[in-house]
Scaffold this active site. Structure first.
Site, PDB file in Angstrom:
ATOM      1  N   PRO A   1      33.678  23.445 -11.660  1.00  0.00           N
ATOM      2  CA  PRO A   1      32.301  22.729 -11.490  1.00  0.00           C
ATOM      3  C   PRO A   1      31.906  22.096 -12.659  1.00  0.00           C
ATOM      4  CG  PRO A   1      32.205  24.994 -10.847  1.00  0.00           C
ATOM      5  CD  PRO A   1      33.705  24.822 -11.364  1.00  0.00           C
ATOM      6  N   VAL A   2      31.730  20.649 -12.664  1.00  0.00           N
ATOM      7  CA  VAL A   2      30.941  20.160 -13.769  1.00  0.00           C
ATOM      8  C   VAL A   2      29.588  20.315 -14.221  1.00  0.00           C
ATOM      9  CG1 VAL A   2      32.456  17.809 -13.456  1.00  0.00           C
ATOM     10  CG2 VAL A   2      30.174  17.977 -12.348  1.00  0.00           C
TER      11      VAL A   2
ATOM     12  N   GLY B   1      28.900  24.679 -17.945  1.00  0.00           N
ATOM     13  CA  GLY B   1      29.353  25.722 -19.094  1.00  0.00           C
ATOM     14  C   GLY B   1      30.620  26.445 -18.682  1.00  0.00           C
ATOM     15  N   LEU B   2      31.602  25.748 -17.956  1.00  0.00           N
ATOM     16  CA  LEU B   2      32.830  26.276 -17.739  1.00  0.00           C
ATOM     17  C   LEU B   2      34.054  25.664 -18.175  1.00  0.00           C
ATOM     18  CD1 LEU B   2      32.465  27.659 -14.044  1.00  0.00           C
ATOM     19  CD2 LEU B   2      32.072  28.803 -16.033  1.00  0.00           C
ATOM     20  N   GLY B   3      33.659  24.533 -18.917  1.00  0.00           N
ATOM     21  CA  GLY B   3      34.618  23.721 -19.739  1.00  0.00           C
ATOM     22  C   GLY B   3      35.226  22.582 -19.105  1.00  0.00           C
ATOM     23  N   SER B   4      34.911  22.055 -18.018  1.00  0.00           N
ATOM     24  CA  SER B   4      35.371  21.005 -17.106  1.00  0.00           C
ATOM     25  C   SER B   4      35.824  20.039 -17.965  1.00  0.00           C
ATOM     26  CB  SER B   4      34.445  20.737 -16.138  1.00  0.00           C
ATOM     27  OG  SER B   4      34.180  19.583 -16.097  1.00  0.00           O
TER      28      SER B   4
ATOM     29  N   ALA C   1      38.820  20.649 -20.204  1.00  0.00           N
ATOM     30  CA  ALA C   1      39.859  20.950 -19.433  1.00  0.00           C
ATOM     31  C   ALA C   1      40.577  19.670 -18.973  1.00  0.00           C
ATOM     32  CB  ALA C   1      39.686  21.882 -18.164  1.00  0.00           C
TER      33      ALA C   1
ATOM     34  N   ASP D   1      35.173  25.351 -27.255  1.00  0.00           N
ATOM     35  CA  ASP D   1      35.953  24.847 -25.843  1.00  0.00           C
ATOM     36  C   ASP D   1      37.198  24.517 -25.925  1.00  0.00           C
ATOM     37  OD1 ASP D   1      33.128  25.787 -25.182  1.00  0.00           O
ATOM     38  OD2 ASP D   1      33.016  23.685 -23.991  1.00  0.00           O
TER      39      ASP D   1
HETATM   40  O1  PMV Z   1      29.989  23.186 -23.329  1.00  0.00           O
HETATM   41  P1  PMV Z   1      29.220  24.571 -23.076  1.00  0.00           P
HETATM   42  O2  PMV Z   1      28.049  24.352 -22.063  1.00  0.00           O
HETATM   43  O3  PMV Z   1      30.400  25.472 -22.688  1.00  0.00           O
HETATM   44  O4  PMV Z   1      28.672  24.946 -24.282  1.00  0.00           O
HETATM   45  C1  PMV Z   1      29.404  25.221 -25.460  1.00  0.00           C
HETATM   46  C2  PMV Z   1      28.921  26.389 -26.267  1.00  0.00           C
HETATM   47  C3  PMV Z   1      27.743  25.899 -27.309  1.00  0.00           C
HETATM   48  O5  PMV Z   1      27.919  27.107 -28.118  1.00  0.00           O
HETATM   49  C4  PMV Z   1      26.393  25.930 -26.755  1.00  0.00           C
HETATM   50  C5  PMV Z   1      28.148  24.755 -27.954  1.00  0.00           C
HETATM   51  C6  PMV Z   1      29.306  24.546 -29.220  1.00  0.00           C
HETATM   52  O6  PMV Z   1      29.753  23.683 -29.263  1.00  0.00           O
HETATM   53  O7  PMV Z   1      29.622  25.771 -29.366  1.00  0.00           O
END
Ligand code: PMV
Length: 404
Positions: A99-100, A103-106, A109, A150
């Site tokens: 899912p975009v 917070g799952l790194g779409s 990836a 990420d």
């Molecule tokens: O891209 P996300 O939603 O997985 O957020 C990454 C994690 C943060 O700590 C919020 C940002 C970062 O660059 O570490």
């Protein structure tokens, strides 16, 4: 054709504080993946790339895309890294089940899948360290000041203990544990959330530094708990981390509702994962409680099946139904008014105003098409019928369960 894929990720503990030099723990989601397929085209200019990404309704040549479009950026970065310019014309197709903006790194990836497919296609597969560095460049363009967590976890596809600027430390997980992901369905905008935390930190440096230190404490607690297989303490670390994320200001009512629901259902701990303000929460389920069901085929017991496996066998069709109904709704949301009988009205019609006043989502492009179009009706009927089939399958399973 060369096909490559890359996984999604979750942040177990430490998001946001990780941007300020504190440690964080992240793990790959190997079953949620982005896939890229590269193949040479028989025709086209040398060095041209035709990019197709149906999930975001993109089909264009590389040179037509804006220079900061993420797919264009990663294609160009990969070519630069490999010192390849005049390759045979290429087709690149990108798809993702992640899912975009949740917070799952779409996005990461997708970048890693593309650079893996291209580098393998051109005969120079890149090591994880270089994959991570290239994907980080795309992150920087779109998220301002990313920590790099990420791209690290996605490129290495291993759980990591991450500290900004330090060498990557894979983090072996001794015993399996079960996390449940809950999607708020709301987009999580990483750059917005990170920018908001930055502003708050600038306004109250001392308070925020102290909060980040306390987040680091939960990461240390969680790391030790994972090493020792102490799930109660890991749950405690997650709860403490969530309280701190609330104080940092990146939780939301929807996340809190999911977290509360998970806790009421017996989760050992629960928190948002990623940038927050939407996106996903993760909850730690009690281990060793998973019921095993008899799986049937041809009316006979065939294989043992985990209860979660069965539940998800109904989740996925219903999830597809939701997506399909959303697409059908978007087809039905095209305003035909103003098309007249076929070629327009003799009097002026403010179609934009009508669209907004009547709650349509777009204005039809072509009057001849608009008066003839019944696609939306067929799509609605098909989506509804398939939803019925899936609900009936669930009903049948439940009736069989009761009869056993
Ligand atoms: O891209 P996300 O939603 O997985 O957020 C990454 C994690 C943060 O700590 C919020 C940002 C970062 O660059 O570490």
């Amino acid at each position: 054709m060369t096909i490559a894929s890359a996984c999604g990720k979750i942040i177990l503990l430490g998001e946001h504080a990780v941007v300020y030099g504190r440690p964080a723990l992240a793990a790959p989601l190997p079953d949620l993946r982005a896939t890229a397929a590269a193949s040479d085209l028989a025709e086209g200019e040398p060095g041209s790339v035709c990019i197709e990404a149906p999930d975001i309704e993109l089909a264009a040549w590389l040179h037509e895309l804006s220079p900061d479009q993420p797919l264009a950026v990663i294609v160009r970065l990969t070519r630069q890294a490999l010192a390849i310019e005049k390759h045979p014309p290429l087709a690149l197709r990108v798809q993702s089940s992640i899912p975009v903006a949740s917070g799952l790194g779409s996005g990461t990836a997708v970048s890693v899948a593309v650079l893996r497919a291209l580098s393998a296609h051109w005969g120079h597969p890149l090591a994880p360290e270089r994959q991570s560095a290239l994907a980080f460049e795309v992150e920087k363009l779109h998220h301002g000041t990313p920590s790099g967590i990420d791209n690290t976890v996605v490129a290495y596809e291993q759980p990591v203990y991450f500290v900004r600027g330090d060498a990557t430390q894979p983090f072996p997980i001794g015993a399996p544990f079960t996390l449940v992901l809950g999607d708020t369905g709301l987009r999580s905008n990483t750059s917005m959330a990170v920018g908001m935390v930055l502003q708050a930190w600038q306004a109250e440096k001392e308070r925020f530094e102290a909060l980040f230190d306390r987040v680091a404490g939960t990461v240390a607690l969680g790391r030790k708990a994972i090493e020792q297989g102490d799930w109660a303490t890991l749950g405690e670390a997650m709860d403490k981390n969530q309280q701190l994320l609330q104080e940092i200001g990146v939780s939301s009512d929807e996340l809190e509702t999911l977290i509360e629901t998970a806790k009421q259902a017996g989760a050992l701990g629960a928190k948002l994962s990623g940038a927050g303000m939407g996106g996903n929460m993760i909850a730690l389920a009690e281990t060793g409680m998973e019921p095993i069901l008899p799986g049937y085929t041809h009316l006979q017991q065939a294989q043992p099946v985990r209860a979660a496996h069965w539940v998800l066998s109904h989740f996925w069709p219903l999830h597809r139904d939701l997506v399909r109904l959303g697409r059908a709704a978007s087809s039905a949301g095209s305003l035909p008014l103003g098309s007249g009988a076929l070629a327009g009205c003799p009097f002026p019609v403010d179609r934009q105003w009508l669209m907004e006043a009547l709650g349509f989502s777009q204005v039809s492009e072509n009057s001849l098409d608009a008066v003839a179009d019944r696609d939306w009706a067929v799509e609605m009927a098909f989506s509804g019928a398939l939803l019925g089939v899936h609900l009936s399958r669930l009903g049948e399973d439940l009736v069989k369960c009761l009869a056993l």
